[in-house]
Write an enzyme that holds these catalytic residues in place. Structure first.
Site, mmCIF file in Angstrom:
data_model
loop_
_atom_site.group_PDB
_atom_site.id
_atom_site.type_symbol
_atom_site.label_atom_id
_atom_site.label_comp_id
_atom_site.label_asym_id
_atom_site.label_seq_id
_atom_site.Cartn_x
_atom_site.Cartn_y
_atom_site.Cartn_z
ATOM 1 N N ASP A 149 0.824 -1.214 0.000
ATOM 2 C CA ASP A 149 0.000 0.000 0.000
ATOM 3 C C ASP A 149 0.857 1.263 0.000
ATOM 4 O OD1 ASP A 149 -2.376 1.383 -0.021
ATOM 5 O OD2 ASP A 149 -2.710 1.227 2.148
ATOM 6 N N ASN B 227 -10.923 -2.474 -5.492
ATOM 7 C CA ASN B 227 -10.171 -1.526 -6.316
ATOM 8 C C ASN B 227 -10.789 -1.304 -7.698
ATOM 9 O OD1 ASN B 227 -6.922 -2.606 -5.008
ATOM 10 N ND2 ASN B 227 -8.176 -0.887 -4.366
HETATM 11 C C1 IPE Z 1 -5.446 -2.713 -0.222
HETATM 12 O O1 IPE Z 1 -5.106 -1.382 -0.393
HETATM 13 C C2 IPE Z 1 -5.426 -3.414 -1.542
HETATM 14 C C3 IPE Z 1 -4.103 -3.572 -2.151
HETATM 15 C C4 IPE Z 1 -2.959 -3.273 -1.584
HETATM 16 C C5 IPE Z 1 -4.109 -4.134 -3.459
HETATM 17 P P1 IPE Z 1 -6.218 -0.253 -0.529
HETATM 18 O O2 IPE Z 1 -5.496 1.038 -0.622
HETATM 19 O O3 IPE Z 1 -7.155 -0.579 -1.623
HETATM 20 O O4 IPE Z 1 -7.001 -0.393 0.852
HETATM 21 P P2 IPE Z 1 -7.813 0.689 1.697
HETATM 22 O O5 IPE Z 1 -8.741 1.370 0.745
HETATM 23 O O6 IPE Z 1 -6.805 1.628 2.266
HETATM 24 O O7 IPE Z 1 -8.498 -0.092 2.762
HETATM 25 C C1 IPE Z 2 -1.560 0.314 -3.384
HETATM 26 O O1 IPE Z 2 -1.356 1.679 -3.401
HETATM 27 C C2 IPE Z 2 -1.847 -0.241 -4.762
HETATM 28 C C3 IPE Z 2 -3.247 -0.633 -4.983
HETATM 29 C C4 IPE Z 2 -4.178 -0.669 -4.069
HETATM 30 C C5 IPE Z 2 -3.605 -1.035 -6.329
HETATM 31 P P1 IPE Z 2 -2.561 2.701 -3.367
HETATM 32 O O2 IPE Z 2 -2.935 3.031 -4.774
HETATM 33 O O3 IPE Z 2 -3.660 2.221 -2.517
HETATM 34 O O4 IPE Z 2 -1.869 3.969 -2.704
HETATM 35 P P2 IPE Z 2 -2.513 4.967 -1.650
HETATM 36 O O5 IPE Z 2 -2.986 4.134 -0.504
HETATM 37 O O6 IPE Z 2 -3.633 5.670 -2.339
HETATM 38 O O7 IPE Z 2 -1.383 5.861 -1.284
HETATM 39 MG MG MG Z 3 -4.085 2.399 -0.543
#
Ligand code: IPE
Ligand code: IPE
Ligand code: MG
Length: 253
Positions: free
Chosen positions: A25, A73
């Protein structure tokens, strides 16, 4: 670099997770902090994927599961979803050689039917050609949700019971055989980057006795030294599985 090699040797001497899961993340925030588009964070994140996979392989970790794209996502802006799918495709082509040369079996869990052909086709191909590799299984959680996985397993079990294939009380083993992670060892350690302290629908069943390590580092900055630090935190923990500390110590001696 030298320091990393030394740390790696030290970490290797102590018990390592058989199965490591990572909630990768913080890509978006990494990019935003640099005034760049979110997709650049995802791109840099794929370099971390490569480096972490290499390090885990060197350490001899047998199963690595990376949460790359959740069932939730799909609700992100369509340009971001499309960009992520393109990056995944690129990843599968770029890493093909390295995966095959290093005895890695590529596996995927999630509602894979939702993936576009541009990802699904190279994914299926790499899963097929790497199927006999035994040194490490690299599982990509794609279009993955723990609740979704549990629900489809519960439906599968109900169907088996209706067909008379399962009689009496279903066992844990029968239920586990219907999970997407079927055949993988239980997850010992789950690392989440970016300072968020939540599970976000990752390996809900499999993580029942996992250790969790939450780190503030954003995923694109999470490389071998950060992985080694997290593994040291894991190695300093006592896993009790419901027993008393005394019982655990007695069993270990
Ligand atoms: C969790 O991250 C999913 C992945 C790392 C693929 P998200 O960024 O989607 O999760 P939330 O929204 O912070 O819970
Ligand atoms: C994790 O990074 C990747 C996916 C969930 C696909 P994020 O895209 O969630 O990054 P933040 O949490 O918005 O910084
Ligand atoms: Mg995230």
């Amino acid at each position: 670099m030298e320091a990393t090699a030394e740390l790696e040797a030290k970490v290797k001497q102590r018990p390592l997770p058989r199965h490591l899961g990572i909630i990768m993340d913080g890509n978006g925030r990494w990019a935003e902090s640099k005034g760049r588009p979110r997709l650049e964070g995802h791109r840099e994140g794929s370099t971390s994927v490569r480096e972490i996979t290499r390090c885990a392989r060197r350490l001899g970790i047998k199963a690595l599961t990376l949460y790359a794209f959740s069932a939730q996502n799909w609700s992100r802006p369509s340009e971001e979803v499309a960009g992520l799918m393109e990056l995944l495709r690129e990843y599968l082509f770029k890493e093909r050689r390295e995966i095959l040369d290093n005895g890695i079996r590529l596996h995927a869990i999630g509602d894979l039917d939702k993936l576009p052909g541009l990802v699904r086709d190279p994914l299926d191909e790499l899963r097929d050609v790497s199927a006999d590799n035994r040194d490490m299984v690299l599982t990509l959680a794609l279009s993955y949700g723990g609740r979704e996985e549990l629900l489809q397993a519960a439906k599968g079990l109900a169907e088996m019971m209706l067909r008379g294939e399962v009689t009496g009380h279903p066992t844990e083993a029968q239920f586990e055989s219907l999970l997407w992670t079927q055949g993988l060892p239980p997850v010992d350690l789950i690392i989440r980057t970016s300072g968020e302290h939540r599970v976000s629908n990752f390996l809900l069943w499999q993580g029942a006795y996992a250790e969790y390590v939450f780190v503030d580092t954003l995923w694109p900055d999470f490389r071998a030294p950060q992985l080694l630090d997290a593994l040291q935190v894991y190695q300093a923990r006592e896993r009790r599985f419901g027993l008393t500390g005394e019982q655990v110590k007695a069993a270990a001696s």
